[in-house]
Design a protein around this motif. Structure first.
Motif, mmCIF file in Angstrom:
data_model
loop_
_atom_site.group_PDB
_atom_site.id
_atom_site.type_symbol
_atom_site.label_atom_id
_atom_site.label_comp_id
_atom_site.label_asym_id
_atom_site.label_seq_id
_atom_site.Cartn_x
_atom_site.Cartn_y
_atom_site.Cartn_z
ATOM 1 N N THR A 57 -10.563 19.552 11.845
ATOM 2 C CA THR A 57 -10.907 20.243 13.160
ATOM 3 C C THR A 57 -9.812 20.292 14.112
ATOM 4 O O THR A 57 -9.321 21.105 14.760
ATOM 5 C CB THR A 57 -12.241 19.641 13.534
ATOM 6 N N GLN A 58 -9.220 18.949 14.354
ATOM 7 C CA GLN A 58 -8.037 18.707 15.424
ATOM 8 C C GLN A 58 -6.787 19.510 14.939
ATOM 9 O O GLN A 58 -6.050 20.063 15.752
ATOM 10 C CB GLN A 58 -7.781 17.258 15.526
ATOM 11 N N LYS A 61 -7.155 23.140 15.432
ATOM 12 C CA LYS A 61 -7.104 23.539 16.868
ATOM 13 C C LYS A 61 -5.660 23.346 17.294
ATOM 14 O O LYS A 61 -5.223 24.216 18.152
ATOM 15 C CB LYS A 61 -8.022 22.482 17.588
ATOM 16 N N ASN A 62 -4.883 22.531 16.926
ATOM 17 C CA ASN A 62 -3.545 22.463 17.367
ATOM 18 C C ASN A 62 -2.788 23.348 16.687
ATOM 19 O O ASN A 62 -1.923 24.058 17.369
ATOM 20 C CB ASN A 62 -2.901 20.825 16.652
ATOM 21 N N ASN A 64 -3.985 26.852 15.762
ATOM 22 C CA ASN A 64 -4.498 27.900 16.505
ATOM 23 C C ASN A 64 -5.577 27.651 17.497
ATOM 24 O O ASN A 64 -6.806 27.758 17.092
ATOM 25 C CB ASN A 64 -4.972 28.814 15.249
ATOM 26 N N PRO A 65 -5.529 27.419 18.596
ATOM 27 C CA PRO A 65 -6.242 27.104 19.687
ATOM 28 C C PRO A 65 -7.381 28.219 19.983
ATOM 29 O O PRO A 65 -8.539 28.014 20.310
ATOM 30 C CB PRO A 65 -5.528 26.859 21.075
ATOM 31 N N GLU A 66 -7.029 29.418 19.481
ATOM 32 C CA GLU A 66 -7.839 30.409 19.438
ATOM 33 C C GLU A 66 -9.008 30.486 18.281
ATOM 34 O O GLU A 66 -9.443 31.741 18.080
ATOM 35 C CB GLU A 66 -7.356 31.754 19.898
ATOM 36 N N ILE A 67 -8.930 29.693 17.348
ATOM 37 C CA ILE A 67 -9.644 29.904 15.985
ATOM 38 C C ILE A 67 -11.218 30.038 16.544
ATOM 39 O O ILE A 67 -11.632 29.299 17.229
ATOM 40 C CB ILE A 67 -9.380 28.600 15.124
#
Length: 165
Positions: A57-58, A61-62, A64-67
């Motif tokens: 998950t991290q 997020k790193n 693609n913050p817009e996932i």
């Protein structure tokens, strides 16, 4: 003389590892699995899945913050499915762990532990042991830290006495 030492050593080794002298039978595997289930050791797969999910998950997020949030739902579902299939249906984790238990516990040891863990106090031990262990480790760490100044002082004195700078 050397022969006697070797014979005594071999005898001691054979007596010190009774679990290895018995076969890893289906009955012993069943007892080990029951022990793992009753003590919560079988939850290792769930713990692995949770840790892997957190890392993935991290990482996502790193990257693609817009996932979209749906991606994280899919990630969790698939990680849990793989763990469930491999651990429960195929039993691959159990097959890897059986020899570890087998190395240290005889079938009789395992059965004795099962009898204990099926008592009220045994169930209590299972329930409180994780917290008890955490708290004892914290107390141990605190104790160790409380000795830091004393250890540094003693080491400095000893080094000085020995003429080491």
């Amino acid at each position: 003389m050397k022969v006697k030492v070797v014979v005594l050593l071999l005898l001691w080794l054979s007596l010190s590892t009774p679990a290895l002298s018995e076969a890893l039978t289906d009955a012993k595997k069943a007892a080990i699995r029951e022990l793992m289930d009753i003590t919560g050791s079988a939850q290792i797969g769930e713990m692995f899945a949770a840790a892997f999910l957190q890392q993935m998950t991290q990482a996502l997020k790193n990257i693609n913050p817009e996932i979209p949030p749906r991606a994280f739902t899919i990630l969790e579902e698939e990680i849990n499915a793989v763990i469930r299939e491999e651990m429960l249906e195929k039993g691959s984790l159990y097959e890897l762990i059986y020899p570890v238990y087998h190395k240290y516990l005889t079938l009789e040891d395992t059965r004795t532990l099962l009898a204990f863990y099926n008592t009220p106090v045994g169930r209590k031990v299972i329930r409180v042991m994780p917290q008890l262990t955490r708290e004892a480790m914290l107390v141990g760490q605190s104790w160790g830290l409380s000795l830091d100044d004393l250890m540094q002082q003693r080491i400095a004195q000893r080094l000085e006495k020995e003429g080491i700078k």
